[in-house]
Design a protein around this motif. Structure first.
Motif, short mmCIF file in Angstrom:
data_model
loop_
_atom_site.label_atom_id
_atom_site.label_comp_id
_atom_site.label_asym_id
_atom_site.label_seq_id
_atom_site.Cartn_x
_atom_site.Cartn_y
_atom_site.Cartn_z
N GLY A 89 0.82 -1.20 0.00
CA GLY A 89 0.00 0.00 0.00
C GLY A 89 0.85 1.26 0.00
N THR A 90 0.22 2.35 -0.41
CA THR A 90 0.90 3.63 -0.42
C THR A 90 -0.13 4.73 -0.22
OG1 THR A 90 2.53 4.98 -1.61
CG2 THR A 90 0.73 4.06 -2.91
N ASN A 91 0.33 5.94 0.00
CA ASN A 91 -0.57 7.07 0.16
C ASN A 91 0.09 8.32 -0.38
OD1 ASN A 91 -2.83 8.54 0.82
ND2 ASN A 91 -2.37 8.69 2.99
N VAL A 92 -0.70 9.17 -0.98
CA VAL A 92 -0.29 10.51 -1.38
C VAL A 92 -1.28 11.46 -0.75
CG1 VAL A 92 0.06 12.11 -3.31
CG2 VAL A 92 0.70 9.69 -3.57
N LEU A 93 -0.81 12.31 0.14
CA LEU A 93 -1.71 13.17 0.89
C LEU A 93 -2.19 14.32 0.01
CD1 LEU A 93 0.15 13.29 4.33
CD2 LEU A 93 -1.92 12.01 3.75
N GLN A 94 -3.42 14.18 -0.48
CA GLN A 94 -4.03 15.21 -1.31
C GLN A 94 -5.51 15.30 -1.00
OE1 GLN A 94 -3.11 13.90 -5.31
NE2 GLN A 94 -1.14 14.97 -5.35
N SER A 95 -6.01 16.53 -0.95
CA SER A 95 -7.44 16.75 -0.81
C SER A 95 -8.11 16.65 -2.17
CB SER A 95 -7.69 18.13 -0.22
OG SER A 95 -7.33 19.13 -1.17
N LEU A 97 -9.50 19.06 -3.79
CA LEU A 97 -9.10 20.20 -4.60
C LEU A 97 -7.65 20.12 -5.05
CD1 LEU A 97 -10.90 23.07 -2.64
CD2 LEU A 97 -11.72 21.77 -4.62
N GLU A 98 -6.84 19.32 -4.36
CA GLU A 98 -5.42 19.19 -4.69
C GLU A 98 -5.12 17.97 -5.55
OE1 GLU A 98 -4.11 18.80 -0.72
OE2 GLU A 98 -3.70 20.94 -0.43
N MET A 99 -6.08 17.07 -5.73
CA MET A 99 -5.80 15.78 -6.37
C MET A 99 -5.18 15.96 -7.75
SD MET A 99 -8.43 12.68 -7.36
CE MET A 99 -9.17 13.63 -8.69
N THR A 100 -4.13 15.16 -8.00
CA THR A 100 -3.48 15.15 -9.30
C THR A 100 -3.66 13.78 -9.94
OG1 THR A 100 -1.37 14.38 -8.40
CG2 THR A 100 -1.73 16.78 -8.49
N ASP A 101 -3.51 13.73 -11.25
CA ASP A 101 -3.59 12.45 -11.95
C ASP A 101 -2.51 11.50 -11.46
OD1 ASP A 101 -5.67 13.49 -13.40
OD2 ASP A 101 -4.50 13.85 -15.23
N ASP A 102 -1.30 12.01 -11.26
CA ASP A 102 -0.20 11.16 -10.79
C ASP A 102 -0.48 10.61 -9.40
OD1 ASP A 102 1.16 11.54 -13.14
OD2 ASP A 102 2.55 13.03 -12.34
N GLY A 103 -1.02 11.46 -8.52
CA GLY A 103 -1.34 11.00 -7.17
C GLY A 103 -2.40 9.93 -7.18
N TYR A 104 -3.44 10.14 -7.98
CA TYR A 104 -4.50 9.15 -8.10
C TYR A 104 -3.95 7.82 -8.60
CZ TYR A 104 -8.62 6.79 -10.00
OH TYR A 104 -9.58 5.86 -10.28
N GLU A 105 -3.17 7.85 -9.67
CA GLU A 105 -2.63 6.62 -10.25
C GLU A 105 -1.71 5.90 -9.27
OE1 GLU A 105 -3.53 5.16 -12.92
OE2 GLU A 105 -4.77 6.74 -13.79
N ALA A 106 -0.90 6.66 -8.54
CA ALA A 106 0.03 6.03 -7.60
C ALA A 106 -0.71 5.27 -6.51
CB ALA A 106 0.93 7.09 -6.97
N VAL A 107 -1.75 5.89 -5.96
CA VAL A 107 -2.48 5.27 -4.84
C VAL A 107 -3.39 4.14 -5.33
CG1 VAL A 107 -4.16 5.67 -3.01
CG2 VAL A 107 -2.36 7.35 -3.44
N MET A 108 -4.18 4.39 -6.34
CA MET A 108 -5.11 3.37 -6.81
C MET A 108 -4.38 2.20 -7.47
SD MET A 108 -7.99 4.59 -5.81
CE MET A 108 -9.31 3.77 -6.68
N ASP A 148 -9.02 14.17 6.41
CA ASP A 148 -8.50 15.18 5.50
C ASP A 148 -7.32 14.64 4.71
OD1 ASP A 148 -10.36 16.97 6.44
OD2 ASP A 148 -8.98 18.00 7.79
N GLN A 149 -7.26 15.02 3.43
CA GLN A 149 -6.15 14.72 2.53
C GLN A 149 -5.97 13.21 2.28
OE1 GLN A 149 -2.83 17.03 4.29
NE2 GLN A 149 -3.07 18.35 2.51
N HIS A 150 -7.01 12.45 2.50
CA HIS A 150 -6.96 11.01 2.26
C HIS A 150 -7.96 10.59 1.18
CE1 HIS A 150 -4.51 10.85 5.85
NE2 HIS A 150 -4.40 9.54 5.75
N LEU A 151 -8.20 11.47 0.21
CA LEU A 151 -9.25 11.21 -0.76
C LEU A 151 -9.03 9.91 -1.53
CD1 LEU A 151 -11.79 12.30 -2.27
CD2 LEU A 151 -10.18 13.22 -3.95
N CYS A 152 -7.90 9.80 -2.22
CA CYS A 152 -7.65 8.61 -3.03
C CYS A 152 -7.39 7.39 -2.15
CB CYS A 152 -6.48 8.86 -3.98
SG CYS A 152 -6.86 10.09 -5.24
N TYR A 153 -6.73 7.59 -1.03
CA TYR A 153 -6.47 6.48 -0.12
C TYR A 153 -7.78 5.88 0.38
CZ TYR A 153 -4.37 3.89 3.76
OH TYR A 153 -3.97 2.90 4.63
#
Length: 248
Positions: A89-95, A97-108, A148-153
């Motif tokens: 597992g991994t996490n990228v702390l993003q809300s 409004l802050e979510m990026t494509d790279d962050g989404y792909e990394a976590v999912m 907070d900041q755990h949207l994709c996670y």
């Protein structure tokens, strides 16, 4: 009686543990080895795998499970196993409004897609071998409560719990049980540092009936219990390992 003096209830079984290099995955691999299982440890960092192999005698497979091709290659190398623990597992702390494509792909990619790929390949091999076996997916209380900041996670862990129920239904006729554990904050090396500030940790800790966070060994014991034949009638369940967090 000490654990070392007990029988080896998983002797003759093979267990694949993803994310086995650190944290909950490593503690699970260690416990399974102590229970007699032959462990196949999958992780990204060779040094972590080497030290685990020296300690437990496990087989090791270095793979970046964010890559679907590498994930399937790891399962091909592992061969037929009796148990699967999806702990990577991994996490990228993003809300939101802050979510990026790279962050989404990394976590999912790690938290959800890799777990589904490993489960698919595990199940295909188990069915070809006559069925039976067990899968445990490691999710999180973040799939049940908003942080907070755990949207994709949160989305990945809630998705894995939904997938756990589907897999339990589809694989039950083949004698394959599928369950999940949902830990609270667990004191891995990284988490211990992240929650070291009492101003941050104290308000969260008091939301636990136990008054504390979890240790990696406590989550590992829950995982191994769900794998064991003692839980033969348990499938499709999500077991909170949360010190009562979700009850309050």
């Amino acid at each position: 009686m000490s654990e070392g003096a007990q029988s080896l209830p998983m002797q003759g079984k093979t267990a694949l543990v993803s994310g086995a290099g650190k944290g909950i995955g490593r503690a699970t691999a260690q416990l399974l080895a102590r229970r007699g299982a032959q462990v196949v440890a999958v992780a990204r960092t060779q040094a972590d795998l080497d030290s685990l192999a020296a300690e437990t005698g496990c087989r090791v497979i270095r793979a970046d499970l964010a890559d679907p091709v590498a994930a399937r290659a790891a399962m091909e190398e592992a061969g037929v196993c009796d148990y699967l623990v999806n702990c990577a597992g991994t996490n990228v702390l993003q809300s939101l409004l802050e979510m990026t494509d790279d962050g989404y792909e990394a976590v999912m990619g790690i938290n959800l897609r890799a777990a589904l790929i490993l489960s698919q390949d595990f199940a295909r091999r188990r069915i070809a071998a006559g069925g039976g076996g067990a899968i445990v997916n490691v999710t999180s209380i973040a799939g049940h409560r908003g942080f907070d900041q755990h949207l994709c996670y949160a989305a990945s862990k809630a998705g894995l719990e939904g997938a756990t129920r589907v897999m339990a239904r589809e694989l039950g006729p083949h004698g394959i049980r599928v369950n999940a554990v949902a830990p609270t904050i667990t004191l891995t090396e990284l988490a211990a540092a992240a929650w070291a500030d009492p101003a941050k940790s104290d308000p969260m800790r008091v939301r636990h009936a136990s008054g504390r966070f979890a240790e990696v060994e406590e989550v590992a014991h829950a995982i191994v219990a769900l794998l064991s034949d003692d839980m033969a009638m348990t499938t499709g369940a999500v077991l909170p390992v949360d010190g009562g967090f979700l009850a309050l």
